[in-house]
Write a protein that holds these residues in place. Structure first.
Motif, PDB file in Angstrom:
ATOM      1  N   THR A   1      -3.230   3.916   7.839  1.00  0.00           N
ATOM      2  CA  THR A   1      -3.973   3.007   7.177  1.00  0.00           C
ATOM      3  C   THR A   1      -4.894   2.093   7.964  1.00  0.00           C
ATOM      4  O   THR A   1      -4.192   1.120   8.353  1.00  0.00           O
ATOM      5  CB  THR A   1      -3.744   2.622   5.731  1.00  0.00           C
ATOM      6  OG1 THR A   1      -3.279   3.654   5.052  1.00  0.00           O
ATOM      7  CG2 THR A   1      -4.783   1.898   4.967  1.00  0.00           C
ATOM      8  N   GLU A   2      -6.117   1.885   7.976  1.00  0.00           N
ATOM      9  CA  GLU A   2      -6.902   0.873   8.483  1.00  0.00           C
ATOM     10  C   GLU A   2      -7.201  -0.249   7.516  1.00  0.00           C
ATOM     11  O   GLU A   2      -8.004   0.150   6.634  1.00  0.00           O
ATOM     12  CB  GLU A   2      -8.042   1.062   9.146  1.00  0.00           C
ATOM     13  CG  GLU A   2      -7.848   2.284  10.325  1.00  0.00           C
ATOM     14  CD  GLU A   2      -9.024   2.530  11.134  1.00  0.00           C
ATOM     15  OE1 GLU A   2     -10.100   1.810  11.003  1.00  0.00           O
ATOM     16  OE2 GLU A   2      -9.192   3.521  11.820  1.00  0.00           O
ATOM     17  N   VAL A   3      -6.495  -1.387   7.397  1.00  0.00           N
ATOM     18  CA  VAL A   3      -6.754  -2.070   6.166  1.00  0.00           C
ATOM     19  C   VAL A   3      -7.992  -3.302   6.447  1.00  0.00           C
ATOM     20  O   VAL A   3      -8.301  -3.734   5.473  1.00  0.00           O
ATOM     21  CB  VAL A   3      -5.364  -3.051   5.968  1.00  0.00           C
ATOM     22  CG1 VAL A   3      -4.124  -2.124   5.642  1.00  0.00           C
ATOM     23  CG2 VAL A   3      -5.273  -4.012   7.193  1.00  0.00           C
ATOM     24  N   GLY A   4      -8.490  -3.232   7.667  1.00  0.00           N
ATOM     25  CA  GLY A   4      -9.742  -3.939   7.744  1.00  0.00           C
ATOM     26  C   GLY A   4      -9.661  -5.266   8.218  1.00  0.00           C
ATOM     27  O   GLY A   4     -10.499  -6.281   8.078  1.00  0.00           O
ATOM     28  N   HIS A   5      -8.446  -5.613   8.664  1.00  0.00           N
ATOM     29  CA  HIS A   5      -8.270  -7.044   9.285  1.00  0.00           C
ATOM     30  C   HIS A   5      -9.233  -7.360  10.430  1.00  0.00           C
ATOM     31  O   HIS A   5      -9.359  -6.288  11.160  1.00  0.00           O
ATOM     32  CB  HIS A   5      -6.754  -7.166   9.819  1.00  0.00           C
ATOM     33  CG  HIS A   5      -5.901  -7.032   8.541  1.00  0.00           C
ATOM     34  ND1 HIS A   5      -4.438  -7.185   8.874  1.00  0.00           N
ATOM     35  CD2 HIS A   5      -5.918  -7.408   7.313  1.00  0.00           C
ATOM     36  CE1 HIS A   5      -3.950  -7.304   7.635  1.00  0.00           C
ATOM     37  NE2 HIS A   5      -4.813  -7.582   6.606  1.00  0.00           N
ATOM     38  N   ASP A   6      -9.589  -8.459  10.677  1.00  0.00           N
ATOM     39  CA  ASP A   6     -10.132  -8.845  11.850  1.00  0.00           C
ATOM     40  C   ASP A   6      -9.871  -8.256  13.131  1.00  0.00           C
ATOM     41  O   ASP A   6     -10.417  -7.557  13.925  1.00  0.00           O
ATOM     42  CB  ASP A   6     -10.653 -10.252  11.992  1.00  0.00           C
ATOM     43  CG  ASP A   6     -11.455 -10.809  10.957  1.00  0.00           C
ATOM     44  OD1 ASP A   6     -12.154 -10.048  10.232  1.00  0.00           O
ATOM     45  OD2 ASP A   6     -11.456 -12.222  10.784  1.00  0.00           O
TER      46      ASP A   6
ATOM     47  N   HIS B   1     -12.692  -6.462  14.765  1.00  0.00           N
ATOM     48  CA  HIS B   1     -13.978  -6.006  14.004  1.00  0.00           C
ATOM     49  C   HIS B   1     -14.103  -4.655  13.789  1.00  0.00           C
ATOM     50  O   HIS B   1     -15.424  -4.197  13.839  1.00  0.00           O
ATOM     51  CB  HIS B   1     -15.094  -6.844  14.462  1.00  0.00           C
ATOM     52  CG  HIS B   1     -15.032  -8.339  14.274  1.00  0.00           C
ATOM     53  ND1 HIS B   1     -15.657  -9.368  14.667  1.00  0.00           N
ATOM     54  CD2 HIS B   1     -13.897  -8.998  13.361  1.00  0.00           C
ATOM     55  CE1 HIS B   1     -15.259 -10.463  14.330  1.00  0.00           C
ATOM     56  NE2 HIS B   1     -14.422 -10.289  13.586  1.00  0.00           N
ATOM     57  N   GLY B   2     -12.930  -3.530  13.685  1.00  0.00           N
ATOM     58  CA  GLY B   2     -13.254  -2.284  13.738  1.00  0.00           C
ATOM     59  C   GLY B   2     -13.408  -1.586  14.689  1.00  0.00           C
ATOM     60  O   GLY B   2     -13.623  -0.182  14.807  1.00  0.00           O
ATOM     61  N   GLN B   3     -13.612  -2.155  15.997  1.00  0.00           N
ATOM     62  CA  GLN B   3     -13.824  -1.508  17.154  1.00  0.00           C
ATOM     63  C   GLN B   3     -12.735  -1.628  18.304  1.00  0.00           C
ATOM     64  O   GLN B   3     -11.937  -2.617  18.017  1.00  0.00           O
ATOM     65  CB  GLN B   3     -15.017  -2.161  17.921  1.00  0.00           C
ATOM     66  CG  GLN B   3     -16.441  -1.970  17.067  1.00  0.00           C
ATOM     67  CD  GLN B   3     -16.744  -0.436  16.960  1.00  0.00           C
ATOM     68  OE1 GLN B   3     -16.991   0.369  17.670  1.00  0.00           O
ATOM     69  NE2 GLN B   3     -17.151  -0.200  15.553  1.00  0.00           N
TER      70      GLN B   3
ATOM     71  N   ALA C   1       0.588  -5.531   4.150  1.00  0.00           N
ATOM     72  CA  ALA C   1      -0.646  -6.325   4.690  1.00  0.00           C
ATOM     73  C   ALA C   1      -0.742  -7.537   4.268  1.00  0.00           C
ATOM     74  O   ALA C   1      -0.918  -7.681   2.876  1.00  0.00           O
ATOM     75  CB  ALA C   1      -1.850  -5.308   4.904  1.00  0.00           C
ATOM     76  N   ALA C   2      -1.074  -8.591   5.013  1.00  0.00           N
ATOM     77  CA  ALA C   2      -1.232  -9.854   4.618  1.00  0.00           C
ATOM     78  C   ALA C   2      -2.233 -10.621   5.632  1.00  0.00           C
ATOM     79  O   ALA C   2      -2.311 -10.339   6.778  1.00  0.00           O
ATOM     80  CB  ALA C   2       0.054 -10.914   4.593  1.00  0.00           C
TER      81      ALA C   2
ATOM     82  N   ILE D   1       0.716  -1.194   0.083  1.00  0.00           N
ATOM     83  CA  ILE D   1      -0.011   0.081  -0.089  1.00  0.00           C
ATOM     84  C   ILE D   1       0.933   1.122   0.087  1.00  0.00           C
ATOM     85  O   ILE D   1       1.807   1.320   0.981  1.00  0.00           O
ATOM     86  CB  ILE D   1      -1.057   0.051   1.305  1.00  0.00           C
ATOM     87  CG1 ILE D   1      -1.829  -1.263   1.246  1.00  0.00           C
ATOM     88  CG2 ILE D   1      -1.644   1.205   1.107  1.00  0.00           C
ATOM     89  CD1 ILE D   1      -2.461  -1.447   2.731  1.00  0.00           C
ATOM     90  N   LYS D   2       0.602   2.237  -0.978  1.00  0.00           N
ATOM     91  CA  LYS D   2       1.292   3.306  -0.991  1.00  0.00           C
ATOM     92  C   LYS D   2       0.314   4.488  -1.170  1.00  0.00           C
ATOM     93  O   LYS D   2      -0.717   4.421  -1.158  1.00  0.00           O
ATOM     94  CB  LYS D   2       2.244   3.542  -2.393  1.00  0.00           C
ATOM     95  CG  LYS D   2       3.278   2.446  -2.314  1.00  0.00           C
ATOM     96  CD  LYS D   2       4.016   2.592  -3.870  1.00  0.00           C
ATOM     97  CE  LYS D   2       5.123   1.597  -3.918  1.00  0.00           C
ATOM     98  NZ  LYS D   2       5.773   1.723  -5.281  1.00  0.00           N
TER      99      LYS D   2
END
Length: 255
Positions: free
Chosen positions: A142-147, A172-174, A93-94, A56-57
């Motif tokens: 950056t929030e990549v949305g991982h659990d 879960h975003g919290q 991110a992976a 991610i750039k």
């Protein structure tokens, strides 16, 4: 409502291993290395378990999933991506599916489901999430949305020894309160009792003292019961890591 659960598996079982990202090669011909295990216990990483790996750039992101290959170095099996151009400002991110695990009556652990081991005395599902920062000025926020995700609140690559890094842990975003963020380097093996751990507050924020230059690996586990797939597992284990390197410059240690 799912709650954190006691962990009945042996901590040395593969389900408790970490996945973390490091780098190999020159900047214009860089590869991401996907590591599995612990510094003193390195089972092979498996390419087919990598769900995605992205660079991610600030102007977009590139998938590095195609072309993954196994690589052995000094007896350790890792997974490498194809090369990519690293401008020194990249967030990696992976996601890694560690699958279902069972504990058999004999005490052995197997990467299998209850369907094939109905006699299992304990069962668990395990997933791994990893991020790494290649240098100062990457899109670290950056929030990549991982659990489960460790999100720095300032640029980790710009911090110096003697300062502290604040991170927010999310599930879960919290915000995830009452968690324990471990600090290591991915290389040095320490007894469990000697691994530095830093708690998250009600906002999911932990303060991590940075005491020396060099590579840093932050790790957090979050265990939940009942499992989201209760027909196959009793509980779920989520693990997130964040790797970055601190420059050799330092400031006065704060007490």
């Amino acid at each position: 409502m799912a709650t954190a659960a006691g962990f009945l598996f042996n901590a040395n079982a593969a389900i408790a291993h970490d996945v973390w990202l490091t780098l190999r090669g020159e900047a214009g011909n860089r590869r991401v290395v996907i590591n599995y295990g612990h510094p003193d216990d390195r089972p092979p990483a498996i390419a087919d378990k990598v769900l995605d790996v992205v660079a991610i750039k600030s102007d977009g992101q590139t998938s590095l999933l195609e072309g993954l290959r196994a690589k052995q170095e000094q007896g350790i099996f890792v997974v490498e991506t194809r090369t990519f151009a690293d401008n020194g400002h990249v967030l990696l991110a992976a996601r890694y599916d560690n699958g279902y695990w069972v504990k058999l009556p004999s005490g052995l652990y197997r990467n299998a489901t209850r369907r094939l081991a109905p006699e299992a005395v304990e069962t668990l599902w395990s997933s791994k999430f990893a991020k790494a920062i290649t240098g100062v000025g990457s899109p670290w926020q950056t929030e990549v949305g991982h659990d489960v995700e460790i999100i720095p609140l300032s640029d980790p690559a710009a911090i110096k020894a003697g300062e502290s890094l604040k991170v927010r842990v999310q599930f879960h975003g919290q915000p995830l309160p009452d968690g324990a963020v471990e600090r290591g380097d991915g290389v040095t093996a320490l007894p469990e009792k000697d691994i530095p751990k830093f708690g998250t507050n009600a906002d999911g924020v932990a303060t991590i003292p940075i005491v020396k230059p060099g590579p840093h690996l932050l790790v957090i586990d979050h265990r939940v019961a009942p499992s989201a797939t209760p027909d196959q597992a009793n509980s779920d284990l989520y693990t997130a890591t964040l790797w970055f390197s601190v420059s050799g410059e330092s400031t006065e240690i704060r007490h």
